[in-house]
Design a protein around this motif. Structure first.
Motif, PDB file in Angstrom:
ATOM      1  N   LEU A 212      49.076  50.759  45.742  1.00 37.61           N
ATOM      2  CA  LEU A 212      50.122  49.765  45.998  1.00 37.61           C
ATOM      3  C   LEU A 212      49.530  48.471  46.545  1.00 37.61           C
ATOM      4  O   LEU A 212      49.933  47.372  46.149  1.00 37.61           O
ATOM      5  CB  LEU A 212      51.160  50.337  46.966  1.00 37.61           C
ATOM      6  N   LEU A 213      48.565  48.585  47.456  1.00 37.69           N
ATOM      7  CA  LEU A 213      47.900  47.387  47.980  1.00 37.69           C
ATOM      8  C   LEU A 213      47.189  46.624  46.866  1.00 37.69           C
ATOM      9  O   LEU A 213      47.250  45.388  46.794  1.00 37.69           O
ATOM     10  CB  LEU A 213      46.905  47.770  49.078  1.00 37.69           C
ATOM     11  N   THR A 214      46.519  47.375  45.996  1.00 37.27           N
ATOM     12  CA  THR A 214      45.832  46.749  44.868  1.00 37.27           C
ATOM     13  C   THR A 214      46.827  46.079  43.930  1.00 37.27           C
ATOM     14  O   THR A 214      46.626  44.942  43.480  1.00 37.27           O
ATOM     15  CB  THR A 214      45.011  47.799  44.095  1.00 37.27           C
ATOM     16  N   LEU A 215      47.912  46.783  43.640  1.00 37.25           N
ATOM     17  CA  LEU A 215      48.924  46.257  42.721  1.00 37.25           C
ATOM     18  C   LEU A 215      49.589  45.007  43.284  1.00 37.25           C
ATOM     19  O   LEU A 215      49.775  44.009  42.562  1.00 37.25           O
ATOM     20  CB  LEU A 215      49.973  47.340  42.456  1.00 37.25           C
ATOM     21  N   VAL A 216      49.932  45.029  44.564  1.00 32.36           N
ATOM     22  CA  VAL A 216      50.560  43.858  45.201  1.00 32.36           C
ATOM     23  C   VAL A 216      49.607  42.666  45.164  1.00 32.36           C
ATOM     24  O   VAL A 216      50.023  41.524  44.892  1.00 32.36           O
ATOM     25  CB  VAL A 216      50.971  44.195  46.653  1.00 32.36           C
ATOM     26  N   SER A 217      48.317  42.909  45.420  1.00 32.06           N
ATOM     27  CA  SER A 217      47.333  41.825  45.369  1.00 32.06           C
ATOM     28  C   SER A 217      47.301  41.196  43.985  1.00 32.06           C
ATOM     29  O   SER A 217      47.288  39.957  43.845  1.00 32.06           O
ATOM     30  CB  SER A 217      45.937  42.351  45.734  1.00 32.06           C
ATOM     31  N   TYR A 218      47.314  42.027  42.946  1.00 25.68           N
ATOM     32  CA  TYR A 218      47.270  41.499  41.578  1.00 25.68           C
ATOM     33  C   TYR A 218      48.578  40.810  41.190  1.00 25.68           C
ATOM     34  O   TYR A 218      48.572  39.890  40.366  1.00 25.68           O
ATOM     35  CB  TYR A 218      46.920  42.604  40.586  1.00 25.68           C
ATOM     36  N   VAL A 219      49.694  41.242  41.742  1.00 26.50           N
ATOM     37  CA  VAL A 219      50.964  40.544  41.481  1.00 26.50           C
ATOM     38  C   VAL A 219      50.887  39.116  42.006  1.00 26.50           C
ATOM     39  O   VAL A 219      51.262  38.153  41.313  1.00 26.50           O
ATOM     40  CB  VAL A 219      52.145  41.304  42.116  1.00 26.50           C
ATOM     41  N   PHE A 220      50.380  38.935  43.238  1.00 22.52           N
ATOM     42  CA  PHE A 220      50.217  37.591  43.800  1.00 22.52           C
ATOM     43  C   PHE A 220      49.180  36.783  43.013  1.00 22.52           C
ATOM     44  O   PHE A 220      49.332  35.573  42.821  1.00 22.52           O
ATOM     45  CB  PHE A 220      49.816  37.671  45.272  1.00 22.52           C
TER      46      PHE A 220
END
Length: 323
Positions: A212-220
């Motif tokens: 989730l942390l990785t995914l949120v970073s890539y969303v931003f």
């Protein structure tokens, strides 16, 4: 109090891909080639980043750590898989099995933490470029890397200790190509409910939170890329980030499907196929996607190869090496 005499299993038999019969020779050749390519690619990344002073940014430092980790991670599993396919030996002692299980969880968890840190690093570089040098200072990078490794060491202890405390009184055949958590818990002749719950909670904490942390970073990151005025710049950055996200999704997706699921188990054959992705495929893809497709890295690699080529040559008296 009544004491039960339980005959403990002292060794396990890894069945691997035994059911495939005549296909095992082909699988051996394929896995051996992939393993050698994986070792070569990751050693190249470690060597090039160490030798080239231009690759001293936090991104390449994390890539070097990831490649160093992949060398150990894949070597924890693949040599035993190759030995099984070649019929050199499918037996593994109980203690060796627990050691393999510990290092597999340790390296796998450390990779999850490193991938999350790498995504955070890219997020800061793209979304907060002015604060990036301060937030990702050399000291901060060293602390993040040390935290990843130390947390991985601790993460590997709980599953291996809990599994080692279970009773194994037969059968001793593990329907897998390495000592993994689900098949070991299925073989236990004592209650493994508490162990299953603890490992499930740990898997959710490590895999899902890191993903989730990785995914949120890539969303931003993707949101920031969309604001780039240049079409060529957007396309180039999308291509790079898309490749990174694809590898991350394969790794996390297969790991989550294996360890974060209800107690109803998938068939052993499907488990083996899923395991091949995160133990054999992603260690090969990581150096290719993260480094070997990077122009700065390619230039540094060519420079290193030219330097090595000029250093040694063949003269009239044999091989001559010059500075």
């Amino acid at each position: 109090m009544r004491v039960q005499n339980v005959t403990q299993v002292t060794e396990f038999q890894l069945l691997g891909f035994q059911t495939l019969g005549e296909w095992q020779a082909l699988l051996f050749a394929v896995f051996l080639l992939v393993y050698l390519l994986t070792l070569t690619g990751n050693v190249l990344v470690v060597a090039v980043v160490s030798q080239d002073p231009r690759l001293r940014s936090p991104m390449y430092g994390f890539l070097q750590q990831l490649s160093f980790l992949e060398l150990w991670y894949t070597s924890t599993v693949v040599p035993l898989l190759l030995a099984s396919l070649a019929s050199w030996g499918r037996s593994i002692s109980f203690s060796a099995c627990m050691v393999q299980l510990y290092f597999f969880v340790f390296f796998g968890a450390t990779e999850c933490f490193l991938l999350a840190v790498m995504a955070y690093d890219r997020f800061l570089a793209i979304c907060s470029p002015l604060r990036y040098p301060l937030l990702m200072s050399p000291d901060a990078c060293r602390q993040l890397v040390a935290l990843c490794w130390l947390t991985g060491v601790g993460t590997g202890l709980l599953p291996s200790l809990m599994i080692s405390q279970l009773d194994f009184c037969g059968p001793n055949q593990i329907n897998h190509f390495f000592c993994d958590l689900p098949p070991l818990m299925q073989l236990s002749c004592s209650s493994a409910h508490i162990t299953e719950v603890a490992i499930f909670v740990l898997s959710v904490a490590v895999l899902c939170v890191c993903f989730l942390l990785t995914l949120v970073s890539y969303v931003f990151i993707m949101s920031a890329i969309l604001r780039i005025p240049s079409t060529a710049g957007r396309r180039k950055t999308f291509s790079t980030c898309g490749s990174h996200l694809a590898v991350v999704t394969i790794y996390y997706g297969t790991m989550i499907s294996m360890y974060v699921r209800p107690s109803a188990h998938l068939s052993p054959d499907i488990n083996k196929i899923i395991s091949v992705f995160y133990t054999v495929v992603t260690p090969l893809l990581n150096p290719v996607i993260y480094s070997l497709r990077n122009k700065d890295f390619e230039e540094a690699l060519r420079k290193l190869m030219r330097r090595q080529g000029l250093r040694c040559g063949v003269g009239a008296g044999g091989q001559v090496c010059r500075r």
